[in-house]
Scaffold this active site. Structure first.
Site, PDB file in Angstrom:
ATOM      1  N   ILE A  54      -1.281  -4.893  15.492  1.00 31.42           N
ATOM      2  CA  ILE A  54      -0.234  -4.154  14.115  1.00 31.42           C
ATOM      3  C   ILE A  54      -1.007  -4.827  12.836  1.00 31.42           C
ATOM      4  O   ILE A  54      -0.846  -4.465  11.800  1.00 31.42           O
ATOM      5  CB  ILE A  54       1.108  -4.076  14.687  1.00 31.42           C
ATOM      6  CG1 ILE A  54       1.881  -5.476  14.433  1.00 31.42           C
ATOM      7  CG2 ILE A  54       1.388  -3.386  16.040  1.00 31.42           C
ATOM      8  CD1 ILE A  54       2.993  -5.453  13.911  1.00 31.42           C
ATOM      9  N   LYS A  58      14.268  -6.981   5.231  1.00 34.30           N
ATOM     10  CA  LYS A  58      14.539  -5.758   6.466  1.00 34.30           C
ATOM     11  C   LYS A  58      15.827  -5.941   7.093  1.00 34.30           C
ATOM     12  O   LYS A  58      16.771  -4.547   7.070  1.00 34.30           O
ATOM     13  CB  LYS A  58      14.070  -5.806   7.436  1.00 34.30           C
ATOM     14  CG  LYS A  58      12.492  -4.871   7.333  1.00 34.30           C
ATOM     15  CD  LYS A  58      10.676  -4.626   7.443  1.00 34.30           C
ATOM     16  CE  LYS A  58       9.917  -4.097   7.588  1.00 34.30           C
ATOM     17  NZ  LYS A  58       9.045  -3.773   8.416  1.00 34.30           N
ATOM     18  N   LEU A 112       1.136  -1.348  -0.683  1.00 37.34           N
ATOM     19  CA  LEU A 112      -0.298  -0.472  -0.056  1.00 37.34           C
ATOM     20  C   LEU A 112       1.095   1.159  -0.132  1.00 37.34           C
ATOM     21  O   LEU A 112       0.334   2.465  -0.159  1.00 37.34           O
ATOM     22  CB  LEU A 112      -1.038  -0.167   1.460  1.00 37.34           C
ATOM     23  CG  LEU A 112      -1.799  -0.882   1.212  1.00 37.34           C
ATOM     24  CD1 LEU A 112      -2.799  -1.514   2.592  1.00 37.34           C
ATOM     25  CD2 LEU A 112      -3.104  -0.722   0.577  1.00 37.34           C
TER      26      LEU A 112
END
Ligand code: ATR
Length: 292
Positions: A232, A69, A19
Protein backbone atom coordinates in the site's frame (compact mmCIF):
# COMPACT_ATOMS: atom_id res chain seq x y z
CA UNK A 1 -12.77 32.71 -7.75
CA UNK A 2 -14.58 29.88 -6.03
CA UNK A 3 -17.94 31.73 -6.48
CA UNK A 4 -20.81 29.42 -5.72
CA UNK A 5 -18.85 26.21 -6.00
CA UNK A 6 -19.53 23.49 -3.47
CA UNK A 7 -16.49 23.18 -1.24
CA UNK A 8 -14.92 19.84 -0.33
CA UNK A 9 -11.40 19.04 0.78
CA UNK A 10 -9.01 17.12 2.98
CA UNK A 11 -7.87 17.78 6.54
CA UNK A 12 -4.60 16.58 8.01
CA UNK A 13 -1.37 17.57 9.70
CA UNK A 14 0.85 17.73 7.66
CA UNK A 15 -1.23 18.18 4.51
CA UNK A 16 0.95 19.86 1.88
CA UNK A 17 1.95 16.52 0.27
CA UNK A 18 -1.64 15.33 -0.28
CA UNK A 19 -2.48 14.10 -3.78
CA UNK A 20 -6.23 14.20 -3.10
CA UNK A 21 -6.80 17.71 -4.58
CA UNK A 22 -5.18 16.56 -7.83
CA UNK A 23 -7.49 13.53 -7.99
CA UNK A 24 -10.78 15.16 -6.95
CA UNK A 25 -10.36 18.46 -8.80
CA UNK A 26 -9.42 16.44 -11.90
CA UNK A 27 -12.68 14.51 -11.62
CA UNK A 28 -14.77 17.65 -10.93
CA UNK A 29 -13.29 19.22 -14.04
CA UNK A 30 -13.70 16.10 -16.17
CA UNK A 31 -17.33 15.57 -15.14
CA UNK A 32 -18.19 19.30 -15.27
CA UNK A 33 -19.23 19.51 -11.62
CA UNK A 34 -19.41 22.83 -9.79
CA UNK A 35 -17.27 21.62 -6.90
CA UNK A 36 -13.81 22.41 -5.67
CA UNK A 37 -11.44 20.49 -3.41
CA UNK A 38 -9.07 22.25 -1.02
CA UNK A 39 -6.38 21.31 1.49
CA UNK A 40 -7.07 22.31 5.09
CA UNK A 41 -4.15 22.20 7.49
CA UNK A 42 -5.84 21.30 10.78
CA UNK A 43 -3.80 20.69 13.93
CA UNK A 44 -5.05 18.10 16.46
CA UNK A 45 -5.98 20.93 18.86
CA UNK A 46 -8.12 22.56 16.14
CA UNK A 47 -10.07 19.47 15.07
CA UNK A 48 -13.28 20.05 17.07
CA UNK A 49 -13.52 23.70 16.04
CA UNK A 50 -12.92 22.87 12.40
CA UNK A 51 -15.63 20.21 12.34
CA UNK A 52 -18.20 22.38 14.09
CA UNK A 53 -17.53 25.26 11.68
CA UNK A 54 -17.94 23.19 8.49
CA UNK A 55 -21.53 24.26 7.98
CA UNK A 56 -20.80 27.93 8.52
CA UNK A 57 -17.87 27.70 6.06
CA UNK A 58 -20.05 25.96 3.49
CA UNK A 59 -17.90 22.81 3.41
CA UNK A 60 -20.06 19.91 2.23
CA UNK A 61 -17.60 17.04 2.58
CA UNK A 62 -14.06 16.27 3.62
CA UNK A 63 -11.52 13.52 3.58
CA UNK A 64 -9.54 12.89 6.71
CA UNK A 65 -5.92 11.88 6.87
CA UNK A 66 -3.15 11.48 9.47
CA UNK A 67 -3.47 12.13 12.42
CA UNK A 68 -7.24 12.62 12.58
CA UNK A 69 -8.80 9.38 11.26
CA UNK A 70 -9.47 7.95 14.74
CA UNK A 71 -10.02 11.18 16.67
CA UNK A 72 -12.86 12.36 14.39
CA UNK A 73 -15.05 9.39 15.40
CA UNK A 74 -16.74 10.98 18.48
CA UNK A 75 -17.86 13.95 16.36
CA UNK A 76 -19.68 11.83 13.76
CA UNK A 77 -22.99 10.10 13.08
CA UNK A 78 -23.09 6.75 11.36
CA UNK A 79 -25.78 5.23 9.20
CA UNK A 80 -25.67 1.82 7.50
CA UNK A 81 -22.84 2.46 5.08
CA UNK A 82 -20.87 4.19 7.83
CA UNK A 83 -20.96 1.22 10.20
CA UNK A 84 -17.66 0.01 8.78
CA UNK A 85 -16.01 3.24 9.98
CA UNK A 86 -17.62 2.88 13.38
CA UNK A 87 -16.54 -0.76 13.65
CA UNK A 88 -12.94 -0.12 12.71
CA UNK A 89 -12.82 3.08 14.78
CA UNK A 90 -11.54 5.28 11.95
CA UNK A 91 -13.14 7.47 9.29
CA UNK A 92 -11.48 8.96 6.21
CA UNK A 93 -14.59 10.60 4.73
CA UNK A 94 -17.11 12.97 6.30
CA UNK A 95 -20.27 14.26 4.64
CA UNK A 96 -22.07 17.32 5.99
CA UNK A 97 -25.84 16.84 5.66
CA UNK A 98 -27.65 19.94 6.88
CA UNK A 99 -25.10 20.47 9.62
CA UNK A 100 -24.97 16.83 10.71
CA UNK A 101 -21.68 15.10 10.03
CA UNK A 102 -21.73 11.50 8.78
CA UNK A 103 -18.57 9.37 8.80
CA UNK A 104 -17.39 6.67 6.41
CA UNK A 105 -14.30 4.59 5.81
CA UNK A 106 -13.48 4.14 2.13
CA UNK A 107 -9.92 2.78 2.50
CA UNK A 108 -10.81 -0.92 2.59
CA UNK A 109 -13.32 -0.80 -0.25
CA UNK A 110 -10.92 1.47 -2.16
CA UNK A 111 -8.30 -1.25 -1.88
CA UNK A 112 -10.72 -3.85 -3.27
CA UNK A 113 -11.81 -1.51 -6.05
CA UNK A 114 -8.14 -1.24 -7.02
CA UNK A 115 -7.54 -4.99 -7.23
CA UNK A 116 -10.83 -5.50 -9.01
CA UNK A 117 -10.04 -2.89 -11.69
CA UNK A 118 -6.28 -3.41 -11.96
CA UNK A 119 -6.08 -7.18 -11.62
CA UNK A 120 -9.69 -8.14 -12.31
CA UNK A 121 -9.35 -10.14 -9.08
CA UNK A 122 -12.40 -11.12 -7.03
CA UNK A 123 -11.57 -11.75 -3.40
CA UNK A 124 -14.37 -14.15 -2.54
CA UNK A 125 -12.90 -17.49 -1.43
CA UNK A 126 -9.28 -16.21 -1.52
CA UNK A 127 -6.62 -16.65 1.17
CA UNK A 128 -5.10 -13.34 2.27
CA UNK A 129 -2.09 -12.49 4.43
CA UNK A 130 -1.93 -8.89 5.67
CA UNK A 131 1.43 -7.70 7.00
CA UNK A 132 0.72 -5.18 9.78
CA UNK A 133 -2.10 -4.54 12.21
CA UNK A 134 -2.47 -0.74 12.14
CA UNK A 135 -5.23 1.43 10.74
CA UNK A 136 -4.81 0.36 7.11
CA UNK A 137 -4.71 -3.34 8.01
CA UNK A 138 -7.93 -2.83 9.96
CA UNK A 139 -9.71 -1.19 7.04
CA UNK A 140 -8.54 -3.76 4.50
CA UNK A 141 -9.16 -6.73 6.83
CA UNK A 142 -12.71 -5.71 7.63
CA UNK A 143 -13.50 -5.10 3.99
CA UNK A 144 -11.92 -8.47 3.09
CA UNK A 145 -14.41 -10.16 5.42
CA UNK A 146 -17.28 -8.32 3.73
CA UNK A 147 -15.91 -9.48 0.35
CA UNK A 148 -15.94 -13.09 1.70
CA UNK A 149 -12.23 -13.90 1.70
CA UNK A 150 -11.84 -17.46 3.01
CA UNK A 151 -8.92 -16.68 5.34
CA UNK A 152 -7.42 -13.40 6.57
CA UNK A 153 -4.15 -13.58 8.52
CA UNK A 154 -2.80 -10.49 10.28
CA UNK A 155 0.98 -10.83 10.71
CA UNK A 156 2.45 -8.14 12.91
CA UNK A 157 5.75 -7.32 14.64
CA UNK A 158 3.74 -6.79 17.83
CA UNK A 159 1.60 -9.93 18.09
CA UNK A 160 -0.65 -8.41 20.73
CA UNK A 161 -1.90 -5.76 18.34
CA UNK A 162 -2.81 -8.36 15.70
CA UNK A 163 -4.50 -10.56 18.33
CA UNK A 164 -6.62 -7.64 19.55
CA UNK A 165 -7.64 -6.91 16.01
CA UNK A 166 -8.73 -10.52 15.45
CA UNK A 167 -10.64 -10.45 18.74
CA UNK A 168 -12.43 -7.22 17.77
CA UNK A 169 -13.31 -8.45 14.30
CA UNK A 170 -14.48 -11.87 15.44
CA UNK A 171 -17.49 -10.23 17.12
CA UNK A 172 -18.64 -9.10 13.71
CA UNK A 173 -18.51 -12.50 12.00
CA UNK A 174 -22.09 -13.80 11.69
CA UNK A 175 -22.48 -16.79 14.05
CA UNK A 176 -23.42 -19.17 11.22
CA UNK A 177 -20.32 -18.24 9.18
CA UNK A 178 -16.71 -19.40 9.32
CA UNK A 179 -14.41 -16.93 11.15
CA UNK A 180 -11.68 -16.09 8.60
CA UNK A 181 -9.37 -14.18 11.00
CA UNK A 182 -6.10 -15.31 12.61
CA UNK A 183 -3.12 -13.43 14.08
CA UNK A 184 0.57 -14.29 13.91
CA UNK A 185 4.00 -12.74 14.18
CA UNK A 186 5.94 -11.18 11.34
CA UNK A 187 8.79 -13.74 11.19
CA UNK A 188 9.85 -17.06 9.59
CA UNK A 189 6.88 -18.88 11.15
CA UNK A 190 4.78 -17.01 8.62
CA UNK A 191 6.46 -18.61 5.58
CA UNK A 192 4.03 -21.58 5.15
CA UNK A 193 1.07 -19.19 5.29
CA UNK A 194 2.70 -16.87 2.77
CA UNK A 195 3.35 -19.80 0.41
CA UNK A 196 -0.28 -20.80 0.64
CA UNK A 197 -1.73 -17.28 0.21
CA UNK A 198 -3.45 -16.04 -2.95
CA UNK A 199 -2.84 -12.40 -1.99
CA UNK A 200 -0.19 -10.87 0.30
CA UNK A 201 -0.56 -7.20 1.28
CA UNK A 202 2.05 -5.05 3.00
CA UNK A 203 0.35 -2.44 5.19
CA UNK A 204 3.38 -1.77 7.40
CA UNK A 205 5.39 1.38 6.86
CA UNK A 206 8.56 -0.67 6.25
CA UNK A 207 10.16 0.33 2.92
CA UNK A 208 8.47 3.72 2.78
CA UNK A 209 10.47 6.80 1.76
CA UNK A 210 13.07 7.68 3.03
CA UNK A 211 13.77 4.07 4.17
CA UNK A 212 13.56 2.77 0.61
CA UNK A 213 16.00 -0.12 1.19
CA UNK A 214 13.97 -1.78 3.94
CA UNK A 215 11.70 -4.77 3.45
CA UNK A 216 9.07 -6.05 5.94
CA UNK A 217 10.25 -9.67 5.36
CA UNK A 218 13.91 -10.73 5.27
CA UNK A 219 13.03 -13.93 3.40
CA UNK A 220 11.07 -13.46 0.16
CA UNK A 221 11.69 -17.00 -1.17
CA UNK A 222 8.02 -17.91 -0.53
CA UNK A 223 6.81 -15.88 -3.52
CA UNK A 224 5.24 -18.04 -6.23
CA UNK A 225 4.84 -17.22 -9.91
CA UNK A 226 1.43 -15.62 -10.48
CA UNK A 227 0.83 -14.86 -6.79
CA UNK A 228 -0.75 -11.47 -6.06
CA UNK A 229 1.45 -9.13 -4.01
CA UNK A 230 0.32 -5.61 -3.06
CA UNK A 231 2.18 -2.89 -1.15
CA UNK A 232 0.00 0.00 0.00
CA UNK A 233 3.10 2.25 -0.02
CA UNK A 234 3.35 4.45 -3.13
CA UNK A 235 6.50 6.37 -2.31
CA UNK A 236 8.70 4.78 -3.63
CA UNK A 237 6.40 3.41 -6.31
CA UNK A 238 8.27 0.09 -6.28
CA UNK A 239 9.40 -0.89 -2.80
CA UNK A 240 12.03 -3.59 -2.24
CA UNK A 241 9.13 -5.85 -1.18
CA UNK A 242 7.48 -5.36 -4.59
CA UNK A 243 10.76 -5.58 -6.54
CA UNK A 244 11.62 -8.92 -4.97
CA UNK A 245 8.12 -10.25 -5.47
CA UNK A 246 8.19 -9.18 -9.13
CA UNK A 247 11.58 -10.84 -9.68
CA UNK A 248 10.02 -14.10 -8.49
CA UNK A 249 7.13 -13.81 -10.94
CA UNK A 250 4.40 -12.32 -8.74
CA UNK A 251 1.81 -9.86 -10.01
CA UNK A 252 2.44 -6.62 -8.15
CA UNK A 253 0.62 -3.37 -7.38
CA UNK A 254 1.54 -0.32 -5.31
CA UNK A 255 -0.61 1.93 -3.13
CA UNK A 256 -1.55 4.41 -5.85
CA UNK A 257 -4.49 2.17 -6.77
CA UNK A 258 -5.78 2.17 -3.20
CA UNK A 259 -5.33 5.95 -3.08
CA UNK A 260 -7.43 6.43 -6.21
CA UNK A 261 -9.89 3.74 -5.07
CA UNK A 262 -10.61 5.35 -1.70
CA UNK A 263 -10.95 8.71 -3.47
CA UNK A 264 -13.47 7.28 -5.97
CA UNK A 265 -15.70 5.99 -3.17
CA UNK A 266 -15.42 9.28 -1.23
CA UNK A 267 -16.25 11.14 -4.46
CA UNK A 268 -19.51 9.19 -4.74
CA UNK A 269 -20.40 10.23 -1.18
CA UNK A 270 -19.62 13.89 -1.99
CA UNK A 271 -21.33 14.13 -5.37
CA UNK A 272 -23.58 11.10 -5.85
CA UNK A 273 -21.59 10.28 -9.01
CA UNK A 274 -19.62 7.10 -9.67
CA UNK A 275 -16.13 7.09 -11.15
CA UNK A 276 -16.10 4.70 -14.10
CA UNK A 277 -13.46 2.02 -14.45
CA UNK A 278 -12.01 3.86 -17.46
CA UNK A 279 -11.69 7.14 -15.55
CA UNK A 280 -10.20 5.29 -12.58
CA UNK A 281 -7.51 3.75 -14.78
CA UNK A 282 -6.88 7.05 -16.62
CA UNK A 283 -6.39 8.83 -13.27
CA UNK A 284 -3.96 6.14 -12.16
CA UNK A 285 -1.92 6.67 -15.30
CA UNK A 286 -1.56 10.37 -14.53
CA UNK A 287 -1.05 10.17 -10.82
CA UNK A 288 2.21 8.24 -11.05
CA UNK A 289 4.00 11.41 -12.21
CA UNK A 290 2.48 13.49 -9.40
CA UNK A 291 3.54 10.94 -6.81
CA UNK A 292 7.20 10.65 -7.78
P1 ATR B 1 -1.37 2.75 9.30
O1 ATR B 1 -2.53 3.52 9.85
O2 ATR B 1 -0.81 3.33 8.03
O3 ATR B 1 -1.66 1.30 9.16
P2 ATR B 1 -0.04 2.45 11.83
O4 ATR B 1 -1.38 2.31 12.49
O5 ATR B 1 0.96 3.34 12.46
O6 ATR B 1 -0.19 2.95 10.34
O7 ATR B 1 0.57 0.98 11.66
C1 ATR B 1 1.84 0.78 11.17
C2 ATR B 1 2.10 -0.73 11.01
O8 ATR B 1 3.45 -0.86 10.56
C3 ATR B 1 2.00 -1.54 12.30
O9 ATR B 1 1.52 -2.83 12.00
C4 ATR B 1 3.45 -1.58 12.77
O10 ATR B 1 3.77 -2.69 13.59
P3 ATR B 1 3.65 -2.60 15.22
O11 ATR B 1 2.20 -2.74 15.53
O12 ATR B 1 4.48 -3.72 15.70
O13 ATR B 1 4.20 -1.23 15.60
C5 ATR B 1 4.15 -1.75 11.44
N1 ATR B 1 5.56 -1.35 11.52
C6 ATR B 1 6.06 -0.10 11.61
N2 ATR B 1 7.42 -0.15 11.64
C7 ATR B 1 7.76 -1.46 11.57
C8 ATR B 1 9.01 -2.16 11.55
N3 ATR B 1 10.19 -1.52 11.59
N4 ATR B 1 8.98 -3.51 11.45
C9 ATR B 1 7.80 -4.18 11.39
N5 ATR B 1 6.59 -3.58 11.40
C10 ATR B 1 6.57 -2.23 11.50
Amino acid sequence: MSGSKIITGVIGDPISHSLSPFIHNGWYHKLGLDYEYQKFHVLPSELGDFLSSMNEKGISGINVTIPHKETVIPFLNFEDEGLLAQNIGAANTIVNRDGQLFGYSTDGDGFFKSINYQWVLQISGKKIVILGAGGSARAIGFSAMAHKASSIVFANRTLNRASHLVQDFSYHVPSNEHNPFTATTLDESLIPLLKDADLVINTTSVGMFPNNEDCPLSDMSWVKKGQYVYDIIYKPQKTVFLKQAEERGAKILNGLGMLVGQAAIAFAYFTGQEISEDLFLETLNHIGDQAS
